[in-house]
Every structure is written in C-alpha cells, then in structure tokens.
Design a protein around this motif. Structure first.
Motif, PDB file in Angstrom:
ATOM      1  N   ASP A  80       0.812  -1.174  -0.050  1.00  0.00           N
ATOM      2  CA  ASP A  80      -0.066   0.079   0.063  1.00  0.00           C
ATOM      3  C   ASP A  80       0.967   1.239   0.116  1.00  0.00           C
ATOM      4  OD1 ASP A  80      -1.997  -1.771   0.299  1.00  0.00           O
ATOM      5  OD2 ASP A  80      -2.644  -1.502   2.365  1.00  0.00           O
ATOM      6  N   VAL A  81       1.899   1.267   0.913  1.00  0.00           N
ATOM      7  CA  VAL A  81       2.900   2.244   0.844  1.00  0.00           C
ATOM      8  C   VAL A  81       3.499   2.381  -0.387  1.00  0.00           C
ATOM      9  CG1 VAL A  81       4.846   3.309   2.163  1.00  0.00           C
ATOM     10  CG2 VAL A  81       3.052   1.989   3.402  1.00  0.00           C
ATOM     11  N   LEU A  82       3.920   1.369  -1.083  1.00  0.00           N
ATOM     12  CA  LEU A  82       4.752   1.526  -2.220  1.00  0.00           C
ATOM     13  C   LEU A  82       3.934   1.959  -3.341  1.00  0.00           C
ATOM     14  CD1 LEU A  82       6.861  -1.984  -2.050  1.00  0.00           C
ATOM     15  CD2 LEU A  82       7.295   0.498  -1.043  1.00  0.00           C
ATOM     16  N   ASP A  83       2.470   1.505  -3.419  1.00  0.00           N
ATOM     17  CA  ASP A  83       1.824   1.990  -4.377  1.00  0.00           C
ATOM     18  C   ASP A  83       1.437   3.525  -4.039  1.00  0.00           C
ATOM     19  OD1 ASP A  83       1.323  -0.249  -5.405  1.00  0.00           O
ATOM     20  OD2 ASP A  83      -0.786  -0.286  -4.894  1.00  0.00           O
ATOM     21  N   LYS A  84       1.474   4.136  -3.126  1.00  0.00           N
ATOM     22  CA  LYS A  84       1.358   5.622  -2.839  1.00  0.00           C
ATOM     23  C   LYS A  84       2.748   6.207  -3.495  1.00  0.00           C
ATOM     24  CE  LYS A  84      -2.273   7.348  -1.269  1.00  0.00           C
ATOM     25  NZ  LYS A  84      -2.871   8.646  -2.065  1.00  0.00           N
ATOM     26  N   MET A  85       3.827   5.579  -3.195  1.00  0.00           N
ATOM     27  CA  MET A  85       5.210   6.091  -3.652  1.00  0.00           C
ATOM     28  C   MET A  85       5.222   6.319  -5.094  1.00  0.00           C
ATOM     29  SD  MET A  85       7.756   4.450  -0.788  1.00  0.00           S
ATOM     30  CE  MET A  85       9.212   5.223  -1.230  1.00  0.00           C
ATOM     31  N   LEU A  86       4.858   4.907  -5.771  1.00  0.00           N
ATOM     32  CA  LEU A  86       4.733   5.076  -6.983  1.00  0.00           C
ATOM     33  C   LEU A  86       3.851   6.259  -7.640  1.00  0.00           C
ATOM     34  CD1 LEU A  86       5.047   3.447  -9.650  1.00  0.00           C
ATOM     35  CD2 LEU A  86       3.300   2.005  -9.280  1.00  0.00           C
ATOM     36  N   TRP A 125       2.845   8.994  -6.228  1.00  0.00           N
ATOM     37  CA  TRP A 125       3.576  10.240  -6.111  1.00  0.00           C
ATOM     38  C   TRP A 125       4.872  10.333  -7.181  1.00  0.00           C
ATOM     39  CZ3 TRP A 125       8.333  12.201  -4.912  1.00  0.00           C
ATOM     40  CH2 TRP A 125       8.240  13.591  -4.880  1.00  0.00           C
ATOM     41  N   GLY A 126       5.619   9.433  -7.352  1.00  0.00           N
ATOM     42  CA  GLY A 126       6.745   9.464  -7.846  1.00  0.00           C
ATOM     43  C   GLY A 126       6.374   9.789  -9.389  1.00  0.00           C
ATOM     44  N   LEU A 127       5.462   9.074  -9.903  1.00  0.00           N
ATOM     45  CA  LEU A 127       4.964   9.374 -11.477  1.00  0.00           C
ATOM     46  C   LEU A 127       4.553  10.780 -11.398  1.00  0.00           C
ATOM     47  CD1 LEU A 127       3.381   5.991 -12.133  1.00  0.00           C
ATOM     48  CD2 LEU A 127       5.470   6.629 -12.888  1.00  0.00           C
ATOM     49  N   GLN A 128       3.617  11.123 -10.652  1.00  0.00           N
ATOM     50  CA  GLN A 128       2.960  12.820 -10.867  1.00  0.00           C
ATOM     51  C   GLN A 128       4.115  13.511 -10.567  1.00  0.00           C
ATOM     52  OE1 GLN A 128       2.337  15.726  -9.047  1.00  0.00           O
ATOM     53  NE2 GLN A 128       3.720  14.992  -7.238  1.00  0.00           N
ATOM     54  N   HIS A 129       5.132  13.316  -9.621  1.00  0.00           N
ATOM     55  CA  HIS A 129       6.260  14.271  -9.550  1.00  0.00           C
ATOM     56  C   HIS A 129       7.112  14.516 -10.777  1.00  0.00           C
ATOM     57  CE1 HIS A 129       9.261  16.609  -7.399  1.00  0.00           C
ATOM     58  NE2 HIS A 129      10.173  15.776  -7.698  1.00  0.00           N
TER      59      HIS A 129
END
Lengths: 120, 120
Positions: free
Chosen positions: B100-106, B108-112
């Motif tokens: 779940d955390v990794l999905d959120k990181m993914l 954010w990473g893509l939007q960033h």
DNA sequence: TATATCGATATACTTTTGTATAGTGACAAC
DNA sequence: GTTGTCACTATACAAAAGTATATCGATATA
C-alpha cells in the motif's frame, strides 16, 4: 512514442515498479530530509529558522540537503534583498503532495510496530 | 500509561510524526531493499532464486539485507532439511501490507516526474 | 572598535554503506 | 574423484554519507 509511464503500466512491470518507487525513495532518503520536509510542511521557513527547528543539524548538511531538495523540485528557494539578507524555503506543490505518501508511511509504521510487538 | 501512539496523535506532533515515518523509511532504505521486497511481493522465493532475480547483487549483500528484513519483521525465513538444503523467504503479513505504501510512492513518483518535466 | 546576525562555504575527518573476490560444508551426480 | 548445487561466510577494500570546526562578506548594533 511515449515519454511517460502510467500507474497501471508501472504496476504490471516489476522492474518499472521498483524504478519508479525508487525515484520517490531517493527524494526522501538520508538522515535529514524528513526532518527538513516536516519542518516545511505547514509553513515556509528561513535557513536559520529551520536550523533552530532541527537542533542537531549542521549548516553544512542543511545547506546541502536544501540544495538537493531544490534540485529535485521539492523545495522553492526565494531570496529577499533585505539587510540582513533573507532567504525563504517552501515546499513546491509536488512537495506538499508528498504528505499523502508520508501519511501512508506513518500508518504502516504504526501498524507494523503493533504487529511486531504483538509477536514478542 | 500508553505504550502505543495513534495516527491522530502522531500527526499532531511533528516530532512523533517524523520519528514514526522514519521507522518506515528505515525498513526500505538502502540500495537493495526495494528490489528484494519487490522480488518477494507476489511469491516466496529461495536465496539463489532471488539472486538470479536481482542480477547485480552479491551474496554478501543479499544475505545481509535478508537478515535486516527478517529482524525488522518484514520477511519470514524457513529452512527445509532437504538435500541440497532449501531456504525459503517470504513477506510477513506486515511486509505484504507495505505494498500500500509502495503504491502511494509509485503514484507520487509518477506525478512528480510529470510535474517537474512540465516546468522545463 | 568590537560584537552580532544572516546564509552560508571550506577543510579535514569518521562512519556507514556497498563492492570484489574467494572460500566453506554438506551432499549428489557423473 | 572431479564437478556441481545450495546457502551462505570471510576478508579486504572503495565509495558515499555524515560530522566537527572554523571561517566568509555584508551589514547593523552597542
């Protein structure tokens, strides 16, 4: 030809997944990034102000980490030509959005602590 | 006296917030943690199996990182007394929840990435 | 004139993290 | 009896990250 990757595509490919998650990880890795981001989450701050907020950081590290964060598009730096000089640091829009990630990390961290304590 | 902290309490106190988020960060920090976790996300695997899955990792690092992950309650290690010996590594329940955390990181990473490309 | 503030930089060093390369012991197959 | 598999460990080293301490230049204040 596509220059960007969708969430769906990244999730489907383990290599892309790890790479993209790693991008995020790199932005927040290191001893001082989180304290600095935390310090800027609710208000813009000045160099010395952040330093006072994070007692043990040296100016060398604060300067270096702020530069990293600026290069990574997390922080915006504004210089005001006053005397003495005034430099303001604030999170970018993207930087502010990171709080969603941090919230998830907080949530997991707390549940994980519970889960591992429970096993002892 | 309370031994644990709630999400609400941690969010309200910047120091507790940074400390708790940092707990999570420590679990996934380092060059090889994410690749290893990624390798175990969908199936249990054996030592050599993981090694083949992450071509550039040395056995020294794989061994060390797996130990770290085990100590941190992320990975469960099971030894089967076969010949040759068989050792299986798998994510714990808590480890699986990390996705779940990794999905959120993914996300954010893509939007960033989009957001910072857009500025150039 | 001496001291302080702001936002840093310079130099030298220590600690942590990761790499390279070789080798172990138990067994099994050829 | 040599070679191979499995799951590692040992030793030495290189690179990255972080620390300690002093200092800078412009300006203001006592």
């Amino acid at each position: 030809m596509k220059s960007t990757i969708s969430f769906k595509e990244a999730k489907a490919c383990p290599i892309q997944f790890v790479l993209a998650v790693n991008d995020t990880l790199n932005v927040i890795s290191g001893k001082w990034k989180l304290p600095i981001i935390g310090s800027l989450l609710f208000e813009k701050r000045r160099f010395t102000d952040i330093q006072r907020n994070i007692p043990k950081i040296t100016p060398r590290m604060l300067s270096k980490e702020l530069k990293d964060l600026e290069i990574n598009g997390m922080v915006k730096r504004t210089v005001y030509d006053t005397t003495p000089i005034m430099v303001e640091y604030e999170l970018t829009e993207s930087g502010k959005l990171l709080s969603d990630v941090l919230d998830k990390m907080l949530e997991w961290g707390l549940q994980h602590r519970e889960a591992t304590i429970a096993k002892n």
